[in-house]
Design a protein around this motif. Structure first.
Motif, short mmCIF file in Angstrom:
data_model
loop_
_atom_site.label_atom_id
_atom_site.label_comp_id
_atom_site.label_asym_id
_atom_site.label_seq_id
_atom_site.Cartn_x
_atom_site.Cartn_y
_atom_site.Cartn_z
N CYS A 14 0.85 -1.19 0.00
CA CYS A 14 0.00 0.00 0.00
C CYS A 14 0.88 1.24 0.00
CB CYS A 14 -0.89 -0.04 1.24
SG CYS A 14 -1.79 1.47 1.52
N GLY A 16 0.05 4.06 1.02
CA GLY A 16 -0.25 4.88 2.20
C GLY A 16 0.45 4.37 3.45
N CYS A 17 0.36 3.03 3.70
CA CYS A 17 0.83 2.50 4.99
C CYS A 17 1.88 1.41 4.84
CB CYS A 17 -0.36 1.96 5.78
SG CYS A 17 -1.11 0.50 5.02
N CYS A 29 -4.60 0.20 0.35
CA CYS A 29 -5.36 -0.86 1.03
C CYS A 29 -6.73 -0.30 1.43
CB CYS A 29 -4.59 -1.38 2.24
SG CYS A 29 -4.52 -0.24 3.62
N CYS A 32 -6.67 2.18 4.37
CA CYS A 32 -6.26 3.55 4.03
C CYS A 32 -7.38 4.27 3.27
CB CYS A 32 -4.98 3.54 3.18
SG CYS A 32 -3.50 3.37 4.18
ZN ZN Z 1 -2.71 1.23 3.55
#
Ligand code: ZN
Length: 226
Positions: A14, A16-17, A29, A32
């Protein structure tokens, strides 16, 4: 099947994370997608974002899609779009942002999308303009055309860090040049950028295109600092 084997060998994570994505997930994901802070579009004015623009020029809307915080997931995401070559992430988020715009406001009053132009030298160094990737995504969701060429960034603005907002705004007005005013004359132009902190860059470009004949100007940043 092939995708599954690839995923085992080189798990996609992901943006984002950094958690491993499920087979059904792409770029971000599900967690997120749900949790990334989104303040909403078309907020009633005045609001925290419009206060960055109010009093400087006449404009219609100011939007941001994500809230930016130091060290947060949005910062991580924006960093990859800006510095790590993640152009597909920029487009993906642009498509998402555009589909949210569609929910709020149809038919649009925006005639054209203008990604903040990047200085030619920097564009050559980086190989792409992240604001343009985001704009392409928004355009593909909303069907609002993008302005290609016609407006250029003739100076870099790295030296603005130690100046106050008024000084920045004045310097920035000289940073952009409208080469072909006929592209924007009588149009409502939605200016798009990746991140917004003070709003001075967007305002300077907005002012410039209004002077060159744009009927109306609105602003959209993918992420903004509250
Ligand atoms: Zn994520």
């Amino acid at each position: 099947m092939f995708k599954r084997i690839l995923q085992l060998l080189y798990p996609e994570v992901c943006f984002g994370c950094s958690m491993t994505l499920l087979e059904s997930e792409e770029i971000l994901c599900s967690r997120c997608r749900l949790e990334l802070p989104r303040p909403g579009l078309f907020l009633p004015k005045p609001n925290w974002l419009s206060l960055k623009f109010d009093g400087w020029m006449d404009y219609q809307d100011a939007h941001c899609f994500f809230l930016f915080s130091e060290g947060g997931r949005v910062q991580h995401l924006m960093h990859q779009i800006k510095y790590k070559g993640a152009q597909d992430v920029g487009r993906f988020l642009g498509v998402w942002c555009g589909s949210e715009l569609n929910k709020y406001n149809w038919p649009f009053t925006y005639d054209l999308i203008l990604p903040i132009p990047m200085h030619a030298q920097r564009a050559r160094d980086r190989g792409y303009n992240q604001a343009q990737c985001i704009a392409e995504g928004i355009s593909s969701s909303t069907q609002i055309p993008i302005i290609w060429g016609g407006i250029e960034r003739i100076k870099n603005s790295q030296t603005l860090i130690h100046q106050n907002r008024q000084e920045r705004f004045q310097v920035l007005e000289e940073v952009f040049q409208v080469i072909n005013p006929s592209l924007i004359q009588g149009k409502h132009v939605l200016i798009v950028d990746d991140t917004l902190t003070t709003g001075a860059t967007m305002l300077a470009l907005g002012q410039k295109i209004k002077t060159a004949g744009a009927r109306q100007v609105s602003f959209l940043a993918l992420a903004a600092l509250q």
